[in-house]
Design an enzyme around this catalytic site. Sequence first.
Site, PDB file in Angstrom:
ATOM      1  N   ASP A 100       6.888  -3.798   0.448  1.00 57.57           N
ATOM      2  CA  ASP A 100       6.908  -2.733  -0.913  1.00 57.57           C
ATOM      3  C   ASP A 100       7.021  -1.656  -0.807  1.00 57.57           C
ATOM      4  O   ASP A 100       7.977  -0.662  -1.658  1.00 57.57           O
ATOM      5  CB  ASP A 100       5.956  -3.656  -2.486  1.00 57.57           C
ATOM      6  CG  ASP A 100       6.739  -2.773  -3.911  1.00 57.57           C
ATOM      7  OD1 ASP A 100       8.079  -2.862  -3.430  1.00 57.57           O
ATOM      8  OD2 ASP A 100       5.682  -2.091  -3.979  1.00 57.57           O
ATOM      9  N   GLU A 127      10.816   6.713   2.954  1.00 55.44           N
ATOM     10  CA  GLU A 127      11.095   5.519   1.434  1.00 55.44           C
ATOM     11  C   GLU A 127      11.425   7.057   1.192  1.00 55.44           C
ATOM     12  O   GLU A 127      10.858   8.639   0.844  1.00 55.44           O
ATOM     13  CB  GLU A 127       9.362   5.129   1.117  1.00 55.44           C
ATOM     14  CG  GLU A 127       9.801   4.834  -0.117  1.00 55.44           C
ATOM     15  CD  GLU A 127       8.673   4.389  -0.393  1.00 55.44           C
ATOM     16  OE1 GLU A 127       7.955   4.556  -1.998  1.00 55.44           O
ATOM     17  OE2 GLU A 127       7.597   3.221  -0.171  1.00 55.44           O
ATOM     18  N   HIS A 187       9.817  -0.132  -3.448  1.00 56.15           N
ATOM     19  CA  HIS A 187       8.895  -0.164  -4.138  1.00 56.15           C
ATOM     20  C   HIS A 187       8.214  -0.083  -5.449  1.00 56.15           C
ATOM     21  O   HIS A 187       8.551   0.959  -6.713  1.00 56.15           O
ATOM     22  CB  HIS A 187       8.492   1.965  -3.790  1.00 56.15           C
ATOM     23  CG  HIS A 187       7.147   2.179  -3.375  1.00 56.15           C
ATOM     24  ND1 HIS A 187       6.226   3.357  -3.453  1.00 56.15           N
ATOM     25  CD2 HIS A 187       6.079   1.613  -4.413  1.00 56.15           C
ATOM     26  CE1 HIS A 187       5.643   3.582  -3.815  1.00 56.15           C
ATOM     27  NE2 HIS A 187       5.057   2.658  -4.521  1.00 56.15           N
ATOM     28  N   VAL A 188       8.186  -1.765  -6.082  1.00 62.45           N
ATOM     29  CA  VAL A 188       8.213  -1.449  -7.439  1.00 62.45           C
ATOM     30  C   VAL A 188       7.217  -2.292  -7.763  1.00 62.45           C
ATOM     31  O   VAL A 188       7.169  -3.274  -9.032  1.00 62.45           O
ATOM     32  CB  VAL A 188       9.191  -2.414  -7.435  1.00 62.45           C
ATOM     33  CG1 VAL A 188      11.030  -1.758  -7.979  1.00 62.45           C
ATOM     34  CG2 VAL A 188       9.755  -3.274  -7.030  1.00 62.45           C
ATOM     35  N   ALA A 244       0.901  -1.096   0.390  1.00 63.32           N
ATOM     36  CA  ALA A 244      -0.161   0.235  -0.046  1.00 63.32           C
ATOM     37  C   ALA A 244       1.270   1.003  -0.076  1.00 63.32           C
ATOM     38  O   ALA A 244       1.130   1.757  -1.123  1.00 63.32           O
ATOM     39  CB  ALA A 244      -0.873  -0.548   0.827  1.00 63.32           C
ATOM     40  N   ARG A 245       1.339   1.915   0.743  1.00 68.47           N
ATOM     41  CA  ARG A 245       1.931   3.376   1.557  1.00 68.47           C
ATOM     42  C   ARG A 245       2.444   2.871   2.862  1.00 68.47           C
ATOM     43  O   ARG A 245       2.096   2.212   3.401  1.00 68.47           O
ATOM     44  CB  ARG A 245       1.163   4.005   1.393  1.00 68.47           C
ATOM     45  CG  ARG A 245       0.337   4.926   0.102  1.00 68.47           C
ATOM     46  CD  ARG A 245       1.643   5.110  -0.713  1.00 68.47           C
ATOM     47  NE  ARG A 245       1.620   5.871  -1.845  1.00 68.47           N
ATOM     48  CZ  ARG A 245       1.420   5.334  -2.738  1.00 68.47           C
ATOM     49  NH1 ARG A 245       1.452   3.554  -3.139  1.00 68.47           N
ATOM     50  NH2 ARG A 245       0.830   5.919  -4.425  1.00 68.47           N
TER      51      ARG A 245
END
Length: 320
Positions: free
Chosen positions: A260, A265, A284-285, A236-237
């Site tokens: 992820d 970040e 974050h892919v 998600a975030r």
Amino acid sequence: MSADHSGSAALPLAWLPIEPEEIEGLPEGLRYAHWNGGPDYPTDPAECSFYCVPYLKGTAVSARPLPEMSRLRVVQTLTAGVDDILPAVPLLPSGTLLCNARGLHDASTAELALALTLAALRDIPGFVRAQDAGEWRQEFRPALADKSVLIVGYGSIGAAIEDRLVPFECARVVRVARSPRTTARGPVHPVAALPQLLPDADVVILATPLTDETRHLADAAFLGRMKDGALLVNIARGAVVDTEALLTELERGRLRAALDVTDPEPLPAGHPLWKAPGALITPHVGGPSSAYLPRAKALLRDQLARFVLDEPLRNVVATA
């Protein structure tokens, strides 16, 4: 470089992060310019009516031209989440629409959610380390089969994740969203039901947008209700999870995590999450894959055609 497909400088202008010449079927009736976050703008930002935000360039880049876009009517993101643009909405010209990319990353992100789940359960990182060391290290690891999976955030990505879970013989898939409803696959429970649902879940997959309500949703109390040995998967975030609370559980060895996204970040070098026991991290892919470009082009074709014809746009999430 800009492309004028109309021959008339009087027509509305669209800024796109993909070269217009690479998108077949763009509608007539607009001028097009390419900007993907570079230092120089392709035209005066005040001319822009339809602004598609550069993909994965960060808030500072994406929001930089907005104060100068006095004729703006539409801001289109290429992400499902719009938390990086939302703070700028009150400053946009009145009536400007903010549209997200719901559906664009469903396949790619759901695929990664499943990959992270399987890799963490079967300890693929451990086998990679053993391979690097030249060691034949057999281990008994959990399977996804017969597990209870809880999906928190049952929008289009959450549904796509369940689609991919179906062949894996899970004991059950439980769905949670902001509002309860019934789907073809079964009920969707409200967020308020999480305290009762978490203790039964072997795998908890976070797929919710980041809002004021979901920031630190997975806090110490949430994580404390998860069963011993459970796996938390976050696609998600990062800020949906309280990082300090998660670190506490990981360092105790009580939970595992496949992430992820992180908070902060990008995750800085030396951050304790990098070496936390039971943590698998990807940078974050979820969205950037070969599935991205054809779906991004299709979304832009459709939205721009609607814009030219003054038809309702899809995925409107806010209005200035």
